[in-house]
Motif scaffolding. Structure first.
Motif, mmCIF file in Angstrom:
data_model
loop_
_atom_site.group_PDB
_atom_site.id
_atom_site.type_symbol
_atom_site.label_atom_id
_atom_site.label_comp_id
_atom_site.label_asym_id
_atom_site.label_seq_id
_atom_site.Cartn_x
_atom_site.Cartn_y
_atom_site.Cartn_z
ATOM 1 N N MET A 71 -59.769 28.084 72.039
ATOM 2 C CA MET A 71 -60.355 26.979 71.271
ATOM 3 C C MET A 71 -61.664 27.451 70.645
ATOM 4 O O MET A 71 -62.291 28.411 71.102
ATOM 5 C CB MET A 71 -60.579 25.764 72.172
ATOM 6 N N ARG A 72 -62.093 26.743 69.586
ATOM 7 C CA ARG A 72 -63.264 27.182 68.815
ATOM 8 C C ARG A 72 -64.363 26.123 68.827
ATOM 9 O O ARG A 72 -64.156 24.992 69.233
ATOM 10 C CB ARG A 72 -62.849 27.485 67.375
ATOM 11 N N GLU A 73 -65.529 26.526 68.342
ATOM 12 C CA GLU A 73 -66.670 25.622 68.252
ATOM 13 C C GLU A 73 -66.289 24.348 67.492
ATOM 14 O O GLU A 73 -65.701 24.405 66.411
ATOM 15 C CB GLU A 73 -67.829 26.322 67.535
ATOM 16 N N GLY A 74 -66.609 23.190 68.100
ATOM 17 C CA GLY A 74 -66.339 21.910 67.458
ATOM 18 C C GLY A 74 -64.951 21.348 67.710
ATOM 19 O O GLY A 74 -64.657 20.235 67.274
ATOM 20 N N ASP A 75 -64.103 22.103 68.404
ATOM 21 C CA ASP A 75 -62.772 21.578 68.718
ATOM 22 C C ASP A 75 -62.880 20.393 69.667
ATOM 23 O O ASP A 75 -63.786 20.321 70.507
ATOM 24 C CB ASP A 75 -61.897 22.658 69.355
ATOM 25 N N GLU A 76 -61.930 19.469 69.543
ATOM 26 C CA GLU A 76 -61.891 18.308 70.432
ATOM 27 C C GLU A 76 -60.929 18.568 71.588
ATOM 28 O O GLU A 76 -59.950 19.291 71.439
ATOM 29 C CB GLU A 76 -61.453 17.065 69.655
ATOM 30 N N ALA A 77 -61.232 17.975 72.722
ATOM 31 C CA ALA A 77 -60.377 18.127 73.902
ATOM 32 C C ALA A 77 -60.467 16.855 74.735
ATOM 33 O O ALA A 77 -61.305 15.982 74.476
ATOM 34 C CB ALA A 77 -60.816 19.338 74.730
ATOM 35 N N ALA A 78 -59.594 16.752 75.703
ATOM 36 C CA ALA A 78 -59.621 15.625 76.634
ATOM 37 C C ALA A 78 -59.808 16.173 78.042
ATOM 38 O O ALA A 78 -59.127 17.128 78.437
ATOM 39 C CB ALA A 78 -58.325 14.822 76.545
ATOM 40 N N LEU A 79 -60.719 15.592 78.780
ATOM 41 C CA LEU A 79 -60.982 15.974 80.159
ATOM 42 C C LEU A 79 -60.658 14.804 81.078
ATOM 43 O O LEU A 79 -60.778 13.647 80.662
ATOM 44 C CB LEU A 79 -62.446 16.376 80.354
ATOM 45 N N PHE A 80 -60.273 15.098 82.300
ATOM 46 C CA PHE A 80 -60.050 14.019 83.266
ATOM 47 C C PHE A 80 -60.562 14.460 84.629
ATOM 48 O O PHE A 80 -60.663 15.652 84.925
ATOM 49 C CB PHE A 80 -58.569 13.641 83.333
ATOM 50 N N VAL A 107 -63.939 14.778 74.336
ATOM 51 C CA VAL A 107 -65.125 15.626 74.232
ATOM 52 C C VAL A 107 -65.034 16.541 73.020
ATOM 53 O O VAL A 107 -63.954 16.778 72.478
ATOM 54 C CB VAL A 107 -65.312 16.490 75.504
ATOM 55 N N VAL A 108 -66.195 17.050 72.617
ATOM 56 C CA VAL A 108 -66.292 18.088 71.599
ATOM 57 C C VAL A 108 -66.854 19.327 72.275
ATOM 58 O O VAL A 108 -67.863 19.252 72.998
ATOM 59 C CB VAL A 108 -67.204 17.651 70.433
ATOM 60 N N LEU A 109 -66.215 20.471 72.080
ATOM 61 C CA LEU A 109 -66.611 21.697 72.760
ATOM 62 C C LEU A 109 -67.643 22.484 71.970
ATOM 63 O O LEU A 109 -67.554 22.601 70.743
ATOM 64 C CB LEU A 109 -65.383 22.574 73.000
ATOM 65 N N HIS A 110 -68.629 23.015 72.704
ATOM 66 C CA HIS A 110 -69.664 23.877 72.117
ATOM 67 C C HIS A 110 -69.739 25.152 72.941
ATOM 68 O O HIS A 110 -69.863 25.104 74.167
ATOM 69 C CB HIS A 110 -71.021 23.168 72.112
ATOM 70 N N PHE A 111 -69.660 26.296 72.280
ATOM 71 C CA PHE A 111 -69.620 27.582 72.958
ATOM 72 C C PHE A 111 -70.925 28.339 72.786
ATOM 73 O O PHE A 111 -71.473 28.429 71.679
ATOM 74 C CB PHE A 111 -68.457 28.419 72.409
ATOM 75 N N PHE A 112 -71.428 28.883 73.904
ATOM 76 C CA PHE A 112 -72.632 29.685 73.908
ATOM 77 C C PHE A 112 -72.321 31.027 74.552
ATOM 78 O O PHE A 112 -71.248 31.232 75.108
ATOM 79 C CB PHE A 112 -73.751 28.958 74.670
ATOM 80 N N ALA A 113 -73.267 31.933 74.493
ATOM 81 C CA ALA A 113 -73.022 33.275 75.026
ATOM 82 C C ALA A 113 -72.730 33.253 76.521
ATOM 83 O O ALA A 113 -71.927 34.039 77.026
ATOM 84 C CB ALA A 113 -74.227 34.173 74.741
ATOM 85 N N ASP A 114 -73.393 32.353 77.248
ATOM 86 C CA ASP A 114 -73.275 32.352 78.698
ATOM 87 C C ASP A 114 -72.583 31.122 79.277
ATOM 88 O O ASP A 114 -72.468 30.965 80.489
ATOM 89 C CB ASP A 114 -74.657 32.484 79.339
ATOM 90 N N ARG A 115 -72.120 30.226 78.398
ATOM 91 C CA ARG A 115 -71.530 28.998 78.931
ATOM 92 C C ARG A 115 -70.769 28.248 77.835
ATOM 93 O O ARG A 115 -70.896 28.558 76.649
ATOM 94 C CB ARG A 115 -72.605 28.072 79.507
#
Length: 211
Positions: free
Chosen positions: A1-10, A19-27
Motif C-alpha cells: 500500500m502507498r501513502e494516502g491509501d485508505e484501509a479498514a482496521l478492527f 483510516v488513511v495510511l501515512h508512511f515514514f522511514a521508521d513507522r
C-alpha cells in the motif's frame, strides 16, 4: 500500500475504523477518519464443541466456522481422537488456532474474534456450555434440525470415528439432544459447518446485508 491509501482496521471486539495510511522511514501511522460498530456479526450466538482431530482438518474447521459466524469454539479430546497434545504442543496449537481465527476474520470482514478454548475432556466441554439449545450430532439420531426462535445454540461434533456411546450419554446428561444432519453421515470437518450454516440461515443472518 502507498501513502494516502485508505484501509479498514478492527479491534476484534466489535469496533472498526476507516483510516488513511501515512508512511515514514521508521513507522507507519493510521489516521482515523471514523469509528463505528461492526455490522457483520450474527444475531445468533453459536458454540461449536469440536472433538480434537488432525491439525489440517482443525485449521479448516476453525477457518470456515469463523466465516460462518461462530461465536465460540471449544476443542476437546475424545475417546476416538487420534491426535493427542501435551502441554508444550497445546500452547503452540492454541496460538496457531487464534491466528487462524484472526486471519479468517480479516478475510470475511468480521469485527469480533471467535473465542477458542481447549478443554482437557468432553465432560468439562459439555459443562461449560450455557446455550438455550444444545445439540450433539450423532448417526442414528432423529433427523430434525429446527433452530428457529433460539438466540443461542451449541453443536457438539465428534472425531473421525464419531462419539462413543458413553460420550453421547454424557452429553445427554448435560442437556444435549441427539440429532442427525440429514440422511447421510457427514465427516467431522463437514458436520459442524453444515449445522452452523443451517442455523444461521434459519436465524436470518444470511438474509442481512452488510452495512
Amino acid at each position: 500500500m502507498r501513502e494516502g491509501d485508505e484501509a479498514a482496521l478492527f479491534d476484534g471486539k466489535g469496533r472498526e475504523a476507516d483510516v488513511v495510511l501515512h508512511f515514514f522511514a521508521d513507522r507507519t501511522e493510521a489516521e482515523i477518519v471514523n469509528v463505528r460498530a461492526c455490522q457483520t456479526e450474527s444475531p445468533l450466538k453459536t458454540v461449536l464443541i469440536q472433538a480434537l482431530v488432525s491439525q489440517e482438518k482443525l485449521d479448516w474447521i476453525l477457518e470456515k466456522a469463523t466465516e460462518l459466524g461462530v461465536t465460540e469454539i471449544i476443542i476437546a479430546p475424545s475417546e476416538r481422537s487420534v491426535t493427542r497434545l501435551d502441554a508444550k504442543r497445546l500452547a503452540k496449537r492454541l496460538e496457531q488456532w487464534n491466528k487462524t481465527v484472526q486471519a479468517a476474520c480479516e478475510q470475511c470482514q468480521r469485527g469480533v474474534f471467535a473465542s477458542v478454548y481447549y478443554k482437557p475432556n468432553l465432560k468439562e466441554a459439555f459443562e461449560s456450555v450455557r446455550s438455550e439449545l444444545k445439540i450433539i450430532l450423532a448417526p442414528g439420531a432423529n433427523a430434525c434440525l429446527d433452530f428457529q426462535n433460539y438466540r443461542s445454540i451449541a453443536f457438539a461434533v465428534g472425531p473421525e470415528g464419531g462419539f462413543s456411546a458413553e460420550e453421547i450419554r454424557l452429553a445427554q446428561e448435560h442437556g444435549f439432544l441427539c440429532r442427525l444432519m440429514g440422511p447421510r453421515v457427514l465427516r467431522t470437518e463437514t458436520a459442524g459447518l453444515a449445522a452452523l450454516a443451517v442455523a444461521q440461515w434459519q436465524a436470518g443472518d444470511f438474509q442481512r446485508n452488510a452495512i
